[in-house]
Design a protein around this motif. Structure first.
Motif, mmCIF file in Angstrom:
data_model
loop_
_atom_site.group_PDB
_atom_site.id
_atom_site.type_symbol
_atom_site.label_atom_id
_atom_site.label_comp_id
_atom_site.label_asym_id
_atom_site.label_seq_id
_atom_site.Cartn_x
_atom_site.Cartn_y
_atom_site.Cartn_z
ATOM 1 N N LEU A 672 0.821 -1.204 0.000
ATOM 2 C CA LEU A 672 0.000 0.000 0.000
ATOM 3 C C LEU A 672 0.857 1.257 0.000
ATOM 4 O O LEU A 672 0.516 2.256 -0.626
ATOM 5 C CB LEU A 672 -0.916 -0.007 1.232
ATOM 6 C CG LEU A 672 -1.770 1.243 1.465
ATOM 7 C CD1 LEU A 672 -2.708 1.491 0.297
ATOM 8 C CD2 LEU A 672 -2.561 1.109 2.766
ATOM 9 N N MET A 673 1.983 1.233 0.688
ATOM 10 C CA MET A 673 2.809 2.429 0.821
ATOM 11 C C MET A 673 3.621 2.751 -0.418
ATOM 12 O O MET A 673 4.212 3.822 -0.521
ATOM 13 C CB MET A 673 3.759 2.291 2.022
ATOM 14 C CG MET A 673 3.134 2.647 3.361
ATOM 15 S SD MET A 673 1.708 1.624 3.798
ATOM 16 C CE MET A 673 2.507 0.074 4.208
ATOM 17 N N ASN A 674 3.687 1.808 -1.364
ATOM 18 C CA ASN A 674 4.564 2.032 -2.523
ATOM 19 C C ASN A 674 4.012 1.317 -3.743
ATOM 20 O O ASN A 674 4.717 0.544 -4.393
ATOM 21 C CB ASN A 674 5.984 1.556 -2.214
ATOM 22 C CG ASN A 674 7.039 2.305 -3.002
ATOM 23 O OD1 ASN A 674 6.726 3.140 -3.839
ATOM 24 N ND2 ASN A 674 8.295 1.992 -2.735
ATOM 25 N N MET A 675 2.766 1.597 -4.089
ATOM 26 C CA MET A 675 2.100 0.885 -5.176
ATOM 27 C C MET A 675 2.775 1.105 -6.520
ATOM 28 O O MET A 675 2.824 0.209 -7.361
ATOM 29 C CB MET A 675 0.635 1.318 -5.270
ATOM 30 C CG MET A 675 -0.226 0.857 -4.120
ATOM 31 S SD MET A 675 -1.971 1.217 -4.390
ATOM 32 C CE MET A 675 -2.005 2.981 -4.111
ATOM 33 N N THR A 676 3.288 2.320 -6.761
ATOM 34 C CA THR A 676 3.859 2.656 -8.065
ATOM 35 C C THR A 676 5.361 2.903 -8.014
ATOM 36 O O THR A 676 5.964 3.182 -9.043
ATOM 37 C CB THR A 676 3.185 3.923 -8.629
ATOM 38 O OG1 THR A 676 3.485 5.041 -7.779
ATOM 39 C CG2 THR A 676 1.679 3.745 -8.714
ATOM 40 N N GLY A 677 5.952 2.802 -6.853
ATOM 41 C CA GLY A 677 7.367 3.122 -6.698
ATOM 42 C C GLY A 677 7.611 4.558 -6.285
ATOM 43 O O GLY A 677 8.721 4.895 -5.859
ATOM 44 N N GLU A 678 6.604 5.423 -6.390
ATOM 45 C CA GLU A 678 6.789 6.835 -6.049
ATOM 46 C C GLU A 678 6.909 7.052 -4.542
ATOM 47 O O GLU A 678 7.436 8.069 -4.094
ATOM 48 C CB GLU A 678 5.629 7.654 -6.611
ATOM 49 C CG GLU A 678 5.575 7.649 -8.136
ATOM 50 C CD GLU A 678 4.378 8.390 -8.682
ATOM 51 O OE1 GLU A 678 3.700 9.081 -7.906
ATOM 52 O OE2 GLU A 678 4.113 8.278 -9.890
ATOM 53 N N GLY A 679 6.424 6.102 -3.749
ATOM 54 C CA GLY A 679 6.509 6.250 -2.297
ATOM 55 C C GLY A 679 7.929 6.198 -1.774
ATOM 56 O O GLY A 679 8.192 6.603 -0.639
ATOM 57 N N ALA A 680 8.880 5.724 -2.591
ATOM 58 C CA ALA A 680 10.260 5.607 -2.125
ATOM 59 C C ALA A 680 10.887 6.961 -1.829
ATOM 60 O O ALA A 680 11.854 7.042 -1.070
ATOM 61 C CB ALA A 680 11.095 4.867 -3.180
#
Length: 794
Positions: A672-680
């Protein structure tokens, strides 16, 4: 000015636990320093809509002296009802990210080198306008393209309109398909797919679909799951999750069924075999509203009866035959059965086949006949938004009012495969390409092909908030705003049973020279003499948003979000011609939208009208064979099976089983925290993404205890994961919640760029994956690569 998050909050008088925790660097405008130290501490609130994912959750931004300090949920937003997920809470980290771009950057040196020099906005826009004018003047508009991350907002449609009005058809949206989308489009040409009401079901089976951690709307479905679990002792609700790894959906189900990756469609057809054998299916619906069921030698009944008996299905899927029988009989005997398919676990070479098979379970089991379970999306009260599509036979992209079921597919199904369509001669060579809201070189499995495709394009223009993995192949990078600094409207969320338009409005003006993509496109269009604003009124993207909302106001339908009014009471008001609010003029309506956060049409979509000329087409061997031939360009270079083997059996050969003790099927998963990689790029999400595994700021591998024992591995040991494309070293997490045949690895880390909190942290597991696509849909596969695992030596 750069300060720590803790100092930022303490300057505002916030102390204790809220100010504690992570002390990452936040970048704030220099002129805010005096406010932070000596401001009067006046609290205000601004409502808007979150832009971290396409779910359209309403938010409230708390400001002190005009400075955003906290994001909470909007309690009257229908999608989330005041709740937010960690991504929504972390939005301020995007706003204050210290590595945001402050002015346009022009590449220095060769493509692929991340070296830049600043240029003015005037020079950057002049260079782009000159390139566009040259293409139009030379009648080469088809050499212009736009790759757009579709976040389910009006901006995507403005960008598509921009492309078509310049005379090009090369608009490439990038997004994940909705739940059931592939199967429903193939079965009866339904786009967008039908919505469903989870509260109406008494037997839910999700084939890989993780409603709690992936689109379409994790917060909405987490709320519903909570309510459904509370009422389970009273309703007897059965919730079955089918997957090779126990996701959050599996943990919240009443039963997790472990299955081999890629074999969920086979399992669905095995259940269909039992349902037909027991003669416990919806005969009336099948007779009236379906085709290809039992009308010849190669029909659906023959296919299922001949090829998918329980013992054979058990051998392919790994699901015991007795479990298959129990599931099939429980599902077909339920009063309101509901089968869903889609999501990351469905990213394999059998994706469309799987969803088509799962859709067939709904057709057989009375699901489509249940009152209120399935809902038909209603068009919004404005001009229909055209649909970007691709012709599966010719490879030609277009934007049209309606797709042709026999020929077209949504364009975003194949946007990851653009270099391969180009090499196959199905996509024209481009001289100017715009990229916005997506980092393709991070999110593809064929990075080298993308690099080779981008390198010769003479002008690549990227809209971005930070330098990312794609930026080195851009010629210009333009600094753009994030959702707390701009206007937009989020569109109705696919699969949800009601219509909502969430208003995004700036909580603060754009920081440090960034500009909204919408405003930049309108300025470019004006320079090209291309009208994009409805009625040619206004100049800004805010004007565009208002113009699009004007027919919504004029229709008299729906209402701005409202507090504490039941739908029953609202129905009584409507019978008398009354509204919750009074807004005689558009200015009143617009003011209410800004105060409340958006518009919605209360109540649910109408029930599906099966009397309309709508026929559900069951999958059959001849139809699958014809589709593979018609759509062969979607999988160029992929091995073709020879001989008399049926096409569905050819696809089943890709359901791989480990051959040696150290051989695994690589199975990336999302959190949930990094579905697209942008959360990194957001430290809070970096911390939370490893919450369950206790693996923070890193990538790990999940392995079943039986396989770990054979390899003499302990929890936390380092292993080398080796594929034909390279190797990585990861710590292993030994858990019983993965199939013994897979190696589960989270997606989202391993960026080469994207700011200090993402750069060179963890591993991008997609770099190990072989490039393969689903030949029926064109979707790239994440679960078609076998890896070898070795214990790392100290």
């Amino acid at each position: 000015m750069k300060i720590t998050r803790r100092d930022f909050l303490q300057m505002l008088g916030v102390t204790g636990a809220v100010a504690g925790g992570l002390s990452q660097v936040w970048a704030i405008p220099d002129n805010w320093a005096e406010k932070l130290r000596y401001g009067p501490r006046i609290e205000t609130w601004k409502v808007s809509t979150c832009g971290q994912c396409p779910a359209g959750c309403g938010i409230r931004v708390r400001l002190i002296d005009g400075i955003p300090v906290r994001i909470l949920g909007n309690p009257i937003a229908p999608v989330n009802g005041g709740f937010t997920c960690p991504m929504g809470e972390a939005g301020l980290e995007l706003l204050y990210l210290p590595d945001r771009i402050h002015q346009p950057m022009r590449r220095k040196g060769k493509k692929g080198e991340s070296a830049w020099e600043p240029v003015s906005w005037e020079d950057a826009l002049g260079q782009i306008t000159q390139g566009l004018q040259g293409l139009v003047k030379n009648k080469q508009a088809d050499r212009f393209g736009f790759l757009m991350g579709d976040r389910n907002t009006l901006l995507t449609h403005l960008a598509g309109d921009f492309v078509t009005r310049l005379g090009s058809a090369n608009f490439f949206p990038w997004r994940a398909p909705a739940i059931n989308e592939l199967g429903f489009w193939q079965a009866f040409g339904e786009y967008p797919p039908l919505a469903f009401d989870l509260e109406k079901t008494d037997y839910l089976i999700t084939f890989g679909t993780d409603l709690l951690e992936e689109p379409p709307s994790p917060v909405y479905f987490n709320r519903l799951y909570g309510k459904m679990k509370e009422s389970r002792p009273r309703t007897g609700l059965k919730m079955v999750h089918v997957d090779a790894r126990m996701s959050q959906a599996g943990k919240n189900a009443t039963e997790w069924v472990q299955v081999r990756p890629g074999s969920m469609g086979v399992l669905a057809l095995g259940m269909a075999n039992v349902i037909l054998r027991d003669k416990n299916f919806d005969e009336e619906f099948v007779a009236r509203h379906t085709q290809s069921f039992g009308d010849g030698k190669e029909d659906f009944r023959s296919l299922v009866t001949r090829d998918y008996p329980p013992d054979k299905v058990s051998d392919i899927t790994g699901v015991p035959a007795e479990n298959l029988l129990r599931m099939a009989r429980g599902f077909s005997s339920a009063k309101a059965p509901l089968a869903l398919s889609g999501g990351t676990p469905d990213r394999n070479v059998t994706a469309l086949f799987t969803q088509w098979a799962v859709a067939s379970l709904n057709a057989l089991s009375r699901s489509f006949s249940v009152k209120g379970l399935w809902r038909e999306p209603v068009p919004l009260p404005w001009d229909p938004l055209p649909i970007p599509s691709v012709n599966a036979r010719s490879g030609a992209f277009s934007i049209k009012p309606q797709m042709a079921p026999d020929a077209d597919l949504p364009a975003y199904w194949v946007s990851e495969d653009l270099p391969h369509l180009r090499s196959a001669g199905k996509l024209p060579g481009l001289d100017l390409l715009m990229i916005a809201q997506v980092d393709p070189l991070y999110r593809v499995t064929d990075r080298k092909q993308w690099q080779d495709w981008l390198a010769p394009i003479s002008q690549v223009v990227q809209f971005a908030t930070v330098i990312d993995d794609t930026s080195p192949y851009a010629d210009l990078v333009l600094p753009t705003t994030m959702y707390l600094e701009q206007w937009d409207v989020t569109l109705p969320v696919p699969n949800l049973p009601f219509s909502q338009l969430g208003l995004q409005q700036p909580a603060v003006p754009p920081l440090n020279g960034a500009r909204p993509v919408g405003d930049v496109l309108l300025q470019l269009a004006k320079g090209m003499g291309v009208p994009l604003l409805p009625g040619n009124s206004g100049k800004s993207y805010e004007d565009y948003v208002q113009a699009r909302m004007t027919p919504v106001f004029a229709s008299g339908k729906g209402t701005p979000f409202f507090e504490a009014v039941s739908l029953e009471f609202l129905g009584e008001l409507r019978k008398r011609g009354w509204q919750v609010y009074s807004y005689p003029a558009f200015s009143d309506f617009w003011r209410l939208l800004q105060e409340k956060g958006g518009w919605w049409d209360p109540g649910e979509y109408p029930e599906v009208d099966w009397k309309r000329k709508r026929k559900f087409a069951f999958p059959t061997t001849p139809r699958i064979k014809a589709l593979l031939k018609e759509r062969s360009l979607l999988s160029p270079g992929q091995d073709e099976q020879k001989g008399d083997t049926s096409p569905q059996k050819q696809m089943e050969t890709h359901i791989r089983q480990p051959e040696t003790p150290d051989s695994f099927l690589l199975a990336p998963f999302t959190t949930l925290m990094n579905m697209t990689g942008e959360g990194a790029s957001q430290p809070l999400l970096q911390e939370l993404s490893g919450l369950y595994s206790r693996m923070y700021w890193k990538t790990w591998a999940e392995m079943h205890p039986e396989r770990a024992k054979k390899l003499s591995l302990k929890d936390g040991d380092l292993v080398h994961v080796v594929s034909g494309k390279g190797s990585v070293t990861l710590p292993v997490k030994i858990v019983p919640t993965v199939s013994s045949e897979i190696l589960g690895v989270p997606f989202g880390e391993g960026h080469k760029e994207s700011g200090r909190y993402a750069r060179n942290i963890g591993t991008n597991i997609l770099a190990l994956i072989d490039y393969r696509v689903d030949p029926l849909s064109g979707r790239s596969s994440w679960q078609s690569t076998r890896v070898r695992v070795e214990k790392a030596r100290n």
